[in-house]
Design a protein around this motif. Structure first.
Motif, mmCIF file in Angstrom:
data_model
loop_
_atom_site.group_PDB
_atom_site.id
_atom_site.type_symbol
_atom_site.label_atom_id
_atom_site.label_comp_id
_atom_site.label_asym_id
_atom_site.label_seq_id
_atom_site.Cartn_x
_atom_site.Cartn_y
_atom_site.Cartn_z
ATOM 1 N N THR A 92 -27.497 -34.397 -56.054
ATOM 2 C CA THR A 92 -26.310 -33.539 -55.995
ATOM 3 C C THR A 92 -26.738 -32.091 -55.793
ATOM 4 N N THR A 93 -26.132 -31.449 -54.830
ATOM 5 C CA THR A 93 -26.381 -30.026 -54.611
ATOM 6 C C THR A 93 -25.182 -29.231 -55.114
ATOM 7 N N THR A 94 -25.455 -28.258 -55.959
ATOM 8 C CA THR A 94 -24.398 -27.401 -56.488
ATOM 9 C C THR A 94 -24.707 -25.956 -56.114
ATOM 10 N N VAL A 95 -23.786 -25.315 -55.447
ATOM 11 C CA VAL A 95 -23.960 -23.920 -55.054
ATOM 12 C C VAL A 95 -22.965 -23.078 -55.851
ATOM 13 N N THR A 96 -23.489 -22.065 -56.524
ATOM 14 C CA THR A 96 -22.649 -21.234 -57.380
ATOM 15 C C THR A 96 -22.764 -19.778 -56.947
ATOM 16 N N HIS A 97 -21.619 -19.130 -56.834
ATOM 17 C CA HIS A 97 -21.593 -17.691 -56.535
ATOM 18 C C HIS A 97 -21.717 -16.958 -57.861
ATOM 19 N N VAL A 98 -22.875 -16.329 -58.082
ATOM 20 C CA VAL A 98 -23.127 -15.672 -59.379
ATOM 21 C C VAL A 98 -22.462 -14.303 -59.407
ATOM 22 N N ASP A 99 -22.785 -13.493 -58.418
ATOM 23 C CA ASP A 99 -22.117 -12.199 -58.253
ATOM 24 C C ASP A 99 -22.198 -11.845 -56.772
ATOM 25 N N LYS A 100 -21.790 -10.681 -56.408
ATOM 26 C CA LYS A 100 -21.705 -10.393 -54.971
ATOM 27 C C LYS A 100 -23.064 -10.416 -54.285
ATOM 28 N N MET B 225 -24.618 -5.345 -38.569
ATOM 29 C CA MET B 225 -23.321 -5.529 -39.238
ATOM 30 C C MET B 225 -22.768 -4.177 -39.643
ATOM 31 N N HIS B 226 -21.473 -4.070 -39.493
ATOM 32 C CA HIS B 226 -20.762 -2.848 -39.888
ATOM 33 C C HIS B 226 -19.832 -3.173 -41.051
ATOM 34 N N TYR B 227 -19.205 -2.163 -41.526
ATOM 35 C CA TYR B 227 -18.260 -2.339 -42.634
ATOM 36 C C TYR B 227 -17.233 -3.408 -42.286
ATOM 37 N N CYS B 228 -17.115 -4.356 -43.181
ATOM 38 C CA CYS B 228 -16.109 -5.414 -43.082
ATOM 39 C C CYS B 228 -16.469 -6.538 -42.104
ATOM 40 N N ASP B 229 -17.615 -6.419 -41.438
ATOM 41 C CA ASP B 229 -18.035 -7.550 -40.593
ATOM 42 C C ASP B 229 -18.329 -8.761 -41.485
ATOM 43 N N ARG B 230 -18.017 -9.926 -40.964
ATOM 44 C CA ARG B 230 -18.348 -11.165 -41.671
ATOM 45 C C ARG B 230 -19.219 -12.005 -40.747
ATOM 46 N N VAL B 231 -20.316 -12.470 -41.297
ATOM 47 C CA VAL B 231 -21.271 -13.233 -40.491
ATOM 48 C C VAL B 231 -21.716 -14.457 -41.268
ATOM 49 N N GLU C 261 -21.098 -16.950 -46.076
ATOM 50 C CA GLU C 261 -20.720 -15.765 -45.296
ATOM 51 C C GLU C 261 -21.270 -14.505 -45.936
ATOM 52 N N GLY C 262 -21.842 -13.647 -45.092
ATOM 53 C CA GLY C 262 -22.214 -12.312 -45.524
ATOM 54 C C GLY C 262 -21.134 -11.343 -45.067
ATOM 55 N N HIS C 263 -20.900 -10.320 -45.867
ATOM 56 C CA HIS C 263 -19.790 -9.410 -45.608
ATOM 57 C C HIS C 263 -20.281 -7.975 -45.765
ATOM 58 N N GLY C 264 -20.098 -7.157 -44.710
ATOM 59 C CA GLY C 264 -20.520 -5.770 -44.778
ATOM 60 C C GLY C 264 -19.586 -4.947 -45.652
ATOM 61 N N LEU C 265 -20.164 -4.194 -46.576
ATOM 62 C CA LEU C 265 -19.351 -3.395 -47.491
ATOM 63 C C LEU C 265 -19.577 -1.899 -47.325
ATOM 64 N N GLY C 266 -20.807 -1.517 -47.047
ATOM 65 C CA GLY C 266 -21.156 -0.102 -47.103
ATOM 66 C C GLY C 266 -20.657 0.677 -45.906
ATOM 67 N N THR C 267 -21.006 1.954 -45.913
ATOM 68 C CA THR C 267 -20.580 2.842 -44.828
ATOM 69 C C THR C 267 -21.663 2.996 -43.769
ATOM 70 N N ILE C 268 -22.844 2.500 -44.066
ATOM 71 C CA ILE C 268 -23.947 2.617 -43.117
ATOM 72 C C ILE C 268 -24.142 1.268 -42.424
ATOM 73 N N VAL D 121 -19.958 -13.645 -49.726
ATOM 74 C CA VAL D 121 -18.522 -13.801 -49.970
ATOM 75 C C VAL D 121 -18.292 -14.965 -50.935
ATOM 76 N N ASP D 122 -17.614 -14.664 -51.999
ATOM 77 C CA ASP D 122 -17.317 -15.688 -53.011
ATOM 78 C C ASP D 122 -16.495 -16.810 -52.378
ATOM 79 N N GLY D 123 -16.915 -18.022 -52.630
ATOM 80 C CA GLY D 123 -16.178 -19.179 -52.129
ATOM 81 C C GLY D 123 -16.468 -19.545 -50.694
ATOM 82 N N SER D 124 -17.435 -18.850 -50.081
ATOM 83 C CA SER D 124 -17.676 -19.104 -48.658
ATOM 84 C C SER D 124 -18.739 -20.162 -48.406
ATOM 85 N N SER D 125 -19.452 -20.572 -49.447
ATOM 86 C CA SER D 125 -20.587 -21.466 -49.196
ATOM 87 C C SER D 125 -20.102 -22.869 -48.845
ATOM 88 N N THR D 126 -20.856 -23.483 -47.947
ATOM 89 C CA THR D 126 -20.594 -24.878 -47.583
ATOM 90 C C THR D 126 -21.912 -25.623 -47.553
#
Lengths: 217, 220
Positions: A84-92, A169-175, A113-120, A49-54
């Motif tokens: 300095t630690t820099t964490v960058t969201h490159v793509d999904k 994880m199922h669709y839309c779950d966030r972990v 955060e990981g986010h479920g997208l698929g249907t399986i 998830v973009d912006g979720s890193s801490t």
């Protein structure tokens, strides 16, 4: 004027009658039912998830003496901000971590955060850890990886991955996921140490706590 | 036809089974990482020394002080005069940076002799260039030759922080445990006076001083 069938005409008539009888033989009554089918496959997909890193605050630096297994973690008592630690969201599917001006026993804990997208539905199956693009180890459960970059037999970095193996994880779950990184004393000065962590999710119904079984002949 | 059909069915089932075992669906997210390490590094930027001349015009002793910075020798006219014309160089204390990366220097006190109110000295200016703060962890003296001679000499050392803009020492002393950050300068002086003892004539002594720095988070 009378016309008579010649030999040719007679032959034609015979052929017509013969073909007509054949046609009758081929054209029996029939009835057909048709089953048309299509298979629409599902999709196994998840994302960071973009912006979720801490991570630990930029200042003060955090140290861990002397290893991640049993080490004591604390913020620099002088409040220094050296690395300095820099964490960058490159793509999904990709996140980039850069630690600059690192030094022995600098430590960080990075979560996202990981986010479920698929249907399986899927489960977190394994974590591959690469050093300089070479697969170093595969974790199927919580564990540590030790990375020696200059081949001197002394480890330079320690990584810990501790989260969510086997979690479904199922669709839309966030972990929440996290890992830790520690620079060890033998790390070479003024150098660039590269690593890659792959988190592999597998369809839920084929998850095993280890490599996939090989087929028996 | 019947046999062929059964054979086809068996093959389909077998291939399906193999496919399932080898090729489960997966999806991967990747964390790429780079750790750029810093440095702990101090370098010797310049040295100073002492030259003692006999001015042949009036037999007086003339002490001259100079700084040698990257091969350029400059006399410090605030501390002493220029060497007298035609003067006889009698004794000197000299320091030389001997490594290309600036972490080694040698010093030499040559033909020194007893003096009343005068000290032969060499000094060195160190600059901390590391990107990771450091502390002075230890100062050791080793490889000493003729330690009894050194014991008889009056040896003084001073280590102070240095102001590179004003080109003068600051009041803060530098010792074991002192923390250095990038851009900090340290001035170290080694002075020797020879007591009025005939037994010290024609003697020689030597030794090595090692100053070790350690990253600040592991320092004393």
């Amino acid at each position: 004027m009378k016309h008579r069938l010649g030999k040719v005409g007679l032959l034609f008539l015979v052929l017509v009658l013969a073909l007509a009888s054949v046609g009758v033989a081929f054209a029996a009554w029939t009835d057909t039912i048709t089953i048309s089918g299509s298979v629409t496959t599902g999709e196994l997909d998840w994302e960071i998830v973009d912006g979720s890193s801490t991570q630990k605050p930029d200042a003060p630096d955090w140290n861990c003496f002397w290893n991640l297994e049993t080490g004591r973690r604390f913020a620099d008592p002088e409040g220094k901000n050296v690395a300095t630690t820099t964490v960058t969201h490159v793509d999904k599917d990709t996140m980039n971590v850069v630690i600059d001006n690192a030094y022995p026993y600098y430590f960080d804990h990075i979560a996202f955060e990981g986010h479920g997208l698929g249907t399986i539905p899927f489960k977190i199956w394994k974590v591959n850890i690469y050093r300089d693009a070479v697969l170093l180890t595969t974790l199927y459960q919580n564990g540590y990886a030790y990375l020696d970059y200059n081949g001197d037999g002394a480890n330079d970095l320690e990584l810990w991955w501790g989260d969510n193996f086997g979690l479904q994880m199922h669709y839309c779950d966030r972990v929440d996921f996290s890992f830790e990184i520690l620079v060890l004393q033998p790390a070479p000065q003024n150098d660039s140490l590269e690593f890659t962590i792959e988190i592999v999710a597998i369809q839920w119904n084929e998850y095993v706590k280890g490599p996939l079984p090989t087929p028996t002949p | 036809m019947k046999r062929l059909g059964i054979l086809f069915l068996v093959l389909v089932i077998a291939l399906g089974g193999i496919g399932a075992a080898f090729a489960a669906w997966t999806d991967t997210v990747t964390i790429s990482g780079t750790v750029n390490t810093g440095t702990v590094d101090i370098v010797i930027e310049a040295t100073s020394g002492t030259e003692v001349y006999k001015d042949l015009r009036d037999d007086s002793m003339v002490a001259c002080y100079y700084r040698e910075d990257h091969g350029v020798k400059t006399y410090n006219l605030e501390l002493g005069p220029l060497p007298p014309p035609g003067g006889l160089l009698v004794a000197w204390a000299d320091g030389n940076i001997t490594s290309t990366i600036g972490d080694t220097m040698s010093f030499e006190f040559q033909n020194i002799f007893p003096t009343e109110n005068f000290t032969f000295f060499v000094d060195a200016l160190f600059q901390y260039v590391g990107s990771v703060p450091a502390k002075i962890n230890s100062i050791t003296i080793s490889d000493v030759v003729n330690p009894d001679v050194l014991d008889e000499l009056d040896i003084q050392t001073v280590a102070l922080r240095w102001d590179p803009k004003e080109q003068e020492p600051l009041s803060e002393t530098v010792d074991i445990g002192t923390q250095l950050h990038q851009g900090d300068w340290v001035w170290v002086v080694l002075g020797i006076r020879v007591p009025q003892e005939n037994a010290l004539m024609g003697k020689s002594a030597s030794g090595t001083i090692t100053i070790e720095l350690i990253q600040w988070n592991e320092g004393p």
